[in-house]
Motif scaffolding. Structure first.
Motif, mmCIF file in Angstrom:
data_model
loop_
_atom_site.group_PDB
_atom_site.id
_atom_site.type_symbol
_atom_site.label_atom_id
_atom_site.label_comp_id
_atom_site.label_asym_id
_atom_site.label_seq_id
_atom_site.Cartn_x
_atom_site.Cartn_y
_atom_site.Cartn_z
ATOM 1 N N LYS A 53 -0.321 5.825 17.961
ATOM 2 C CA LYS A 53 -0.963 7.076 18.388
ATOM 3 C C LYS A 53 -1.835 6.864 19.617
ATOM 4 N N ASP A 54 -2.474 5.705 19.718
ATOM 5 C CA ASP A 54 -3.339 5.430 20.864
ATOM 6 C C ASP A 54 -2.529 5.246 22.146
ATOM 7 N N VAL A 55 -1.389 4.575 22.054
ATOM 8 C CA VAL A 55 -0.528 4.397 23.222
ATOM 9 C C VAL A 55 0.030 5.748 23.660
ATOM 10 N N LEU A 56 0.441 6.574 22.708
ATOM 11 C CA LEU A 56 0.956 7.895 23.051
ATOM 12 C C LEU A 56 -0.116 8.723 23.757
ATOM 13 N N LYS A 57 -1.319 8.703 23.217
ATOM 14 C CA LYS A 57 -2.416 9.465 23.809
ATOM 15 C C LYS A 57 -2.751 8.956 25.213
ATOM 16 N N GLU A 58 -2.744 7.645 25.374
ATOM 17 C CA GLU A 58 -3.071 7.037 26.667
ATOM 18 C C GLU A 58 -2.064 7.422 27.747
ATOM 19 N N HIS A 59 -0.801 7.539 27.383
ATOM 20 C CA HIS A 59 0.249 7.771 28.372
ATOM 21 C C HIS A 59 0.739 9.213 28.429
ATOM 22 N N TRP A 60 0.154 10.090 27.619
ATOM 23 C CA TRP A 60 0.600 11.470 27.589
ATOM 24 C C TRP A 60 0.217 12.173 28.883
ATOM 25 N N GLY A 61 1.135 12.948 29.423
ATOM 26 C CA GLY A 61 0.849 13.706 30.636
ATOM 27 C C GLY A 61 2.105 13.912 31.455
ATOM 28 N N THR A 62 1.944 14.417 32.657
ATOM 29 C CA THR A 62 3.070 14.773 33.518
ATOM 30 C C THR A 62 3.963 13.580 33.835
ATOM 31 N N GLU A 63 3.358 12.448 34.155
ATOM 32 C CA GLU A 63 4.150 11.259 34.495
ATOM 33 C C GLU A 63 5.020 10.824 33.318
ATOM 34 N N GLU A 64 4.432 10.800 32.135
ATOM 35 C CA GLU A 64 5.200 10.401 30.947
ATOM 36 C C GLU A 64 6.267 11.438 30.618
#
Length: 104
Positions: free
Chosen positions: A29-40
């Motif tokens: 969940k932490d990796v998903l939250k860290e990388h969530w956004g337009t680029e991902e």
């Protein structure tokens, strides 16, 4: 294909998958939250395109995916792609917006 989208079945499915000799696992969940956004989201869209070109069923960037972290014995974290949030949910829950994501 995943027989159902409960946490346990998705976790078993992930662990059976192999890529370049590595076993799959559910994303954190932490990796998903860290990388969530337009680029991902752009990367996700490109991955879906490659999967479809290779005749592997894949869907767009929406819905919820199970995370590796458990929350009490009967619950696990669930990450919402639309809003980039994680909440816990019963492990036996399934829904029409469930998506399967793997990490390697």
């Amino acid at each position: 294909n995943v027989s159902d989208t409960t946490w346990g079945e998705v976790k078993k499915f992930a662990e059976k998958m192999r890529l370049n000799g590595k076993s799959g696992f559910l994303p954190s969940k932490d990796v998903l939250k860290e990388h969530w956004g337009t680029e991902e989201q752009t990367r996700f869209t490109a991955t879906v395109k490659v999967l479809k070109e290779n005749e592997i069923a894949a869907d767009g960037y929406w819905g919820c995916i199970w995370c590796s972290e458990e929350y009490y014995p009967d619950d696990a974290y669930y990450f919402g792609l639309g809003y980039g949030s994680n909440v816990w949910n019963l492990k036996v829950t399934t829904g029409s917006n469930d998506r399967v994501a793997l990490a390697f």
